[in-house]
Design a protein around this motif. Structure first.
Motif, mmCIF file in Angstrom:
data_model
loop_
_atom_site.group_PDB
_atom_site.id
_atom_site.type_symbol
_atom_site.label_atom_id
_atom_site.label_comp_id
_atom_site.label_asym_id
_atom_site.label_seq_id
_atom_site.Cartn_x
_atom_site.Cartn_y
_atom_site.Cartn_z
ATOM 1 N N ASP A 1 37.066 31.042 39.373
ATOM 2 C CA ASP A 1 35.879 30.276 39.603
ATOM 3 C C ASP A 1 34.877 30.139 38.217
ATOM 4 O OD1 ASP A 1 36.342 29.586 41.867
ATOM 5 O OD2 ASP A 1 35.472 31.574 42.799
ATOM 6 N N LYS A 2 34.944 31.190 37.732
ATOM 7 C CA LYS A 2 34.166 31.460 36.464
ATOM 8 C C LYS A 2 34.391 30.470 35.288
ATOM 9 C CE LYS A 2 31.638 35.705 37.229
ATOM 10 N NZ LYS A 2 31.886 37.109 36.919
ATOM 11 N N LEU A 3 35.880 30.020 35.427
ATOM 12 C CA LEU A 3 36.547 29.403 34.258
ATOM 13 C C LEU A 3 36.221 28.169 34.335
ATOM 14 C CD1 LEU A 3 39.935 30.948 33.745
ATOM 15 C CD2 LEU A 3 38.139 30.945 32.187
ATOM 16 N N TYR A 4 35.952 27.657 35.749
ATOM 17 C CA TYR A 4 35.651 26.299 35.982
ATOM 18 C C TYR A 4 37.012 25.476 35.867
ATOM 19 C CZ TYR A 4 30.981 27.341 36.560
ATOM 20 O OH TYR A 4 29.814 28.028 36.564
ATOM 21 N N ILE A 5 38.099 25.896 35.222
ATOM 22 C CA ILE A 5 39.038 24.947 34.883
ATOM 23 C C ILE A 5 40.083 24.435 36.190
ATOM 24 C CG2 ILE A 5 41.519 25.116 33.847
ATOM 25 C CD1 ILE A 5 40.175 26.500 31.592
ATOM 26 N N GLU B 1 31.803 35.150 42.675
ATOM 27 C CA GLU B 1 32.496 34.456 42.028
ATOM 28 C C GLU B 1 33.813 35.146 41.331
ATOM 29 O OE1 GLU B 1 30.289 32.503 38.968
ATOM 30 O OE2 GLU B 1 29.872 30.778 40.189
ATOM 31 N N ALA C 1 38.946 23.936 39.192
ATOM 32 C CA ALA C 1 38.137 22.761 39.849
ATOM 33 C C ALA C 1 38.231 21.679 38.711
ATOM 34 C CB ALA C 1 36.736 23.278 39.863
ATOM 35 N N LEU C 2 38.179 21.797 37.601
ATOM 36 C CA LEU C 2 38.235 20.613 36.828
ATOM 37 C C LEU C 2 39.726 19.710 37.072
ATOM 38 C CD1 LEU C 2 36.156 19.622 34.449
ATOM 39 C CD2 LEU C 2 38.154 20.467 32.849
#
Ligand code: SF4
Ligand code: SF4
Length: 165
Positions: free
Chosen positions: A13-17, A9, A19-20
């Motif tokens: 990716d780890k932030l997920y922002i 990752e 994708a959000l």
């Protein structure tokens, strides 16, 4: 041999922002299309209803003849073939006054139950029936309030069903 693929990752990716934000972009695009262009993806159910395929398998029913006598002859084929084991039939000899037109239906079901909560709507019962008695209609409105209401007995199965095919 199982192959395990590990994906490293990245920080983003780890932030997920990201994708959000991609998901939100789709949501807002649909929202504005609906608001300004009238392109709605949903319908006003239950006032509006979608047209389902002729092959759709919904609520079961048992067909009856002109005298409202069920076409089922209690051969047990549907019960035997049912993969969910949700059909229960108890048979008895049919009285002579229920054999109009000289058509001999030797047996009739005194009990014919389908547990709709166990049914997987595979349609095997309909395929197996030699009398075209048990059928699956196109009615998909089968919501019930209690478990007992999802237990269809013979009277329920013989009634007029919406989308009867
Ligand atoms: S549709 Fe399939 S699972 Fe449902 S009663 Fe018929 S055979 Fe059983
Ligand atoms: S519904 Fe059809 S397959 Fe099932 S017991 Fe009756 S006649 Fe046989």
């Amino acid at each position: 041999m199982a192959i395990i693929v590990s994906r490293k990752e990245r920080f983003l990716d780890k932030l997920y922002i990201p994708a959000l934000l991609v998901g939100l972009k789709v949501t807002f695009r649909r929202f504005f299309e609906s608001l300004f262009l009238g392109r709605t993806m949903t319908i006003q159910y239950p006032e509006q209803k979608r047209e389902y395929s002729q092959r759709f398998r919904g609520e079961h029913f048992i067909s009856v003849d002109a005298n409202k006598v069920e076409n089922c002859t209690s051969c047990y084929l549907c019960q035997t073939v049912c993969p969910a084991e949700c059909i229960t039939i108890i048979a008895e000899e049919r009285p002579n006054d229920q054999n109009p037109y000289g058509v001999r239906k030797e047996k009739r079901p005194v009990r014919f139950d389908i547990d709709a909560l166990r049914c997987c709507f595979c349609g095997f019962c309909e395929e197996a029936c030699p009398k075209d008695a048990i059928k699956l209609s196109r009615n998909y409105e089968m919501a019930v309030e209690t478990r007992a209401q999802a237990f269809y007995d013979l009277d329920h199965l013989k009634r007029e069903v919406k989308g009867r095919g």
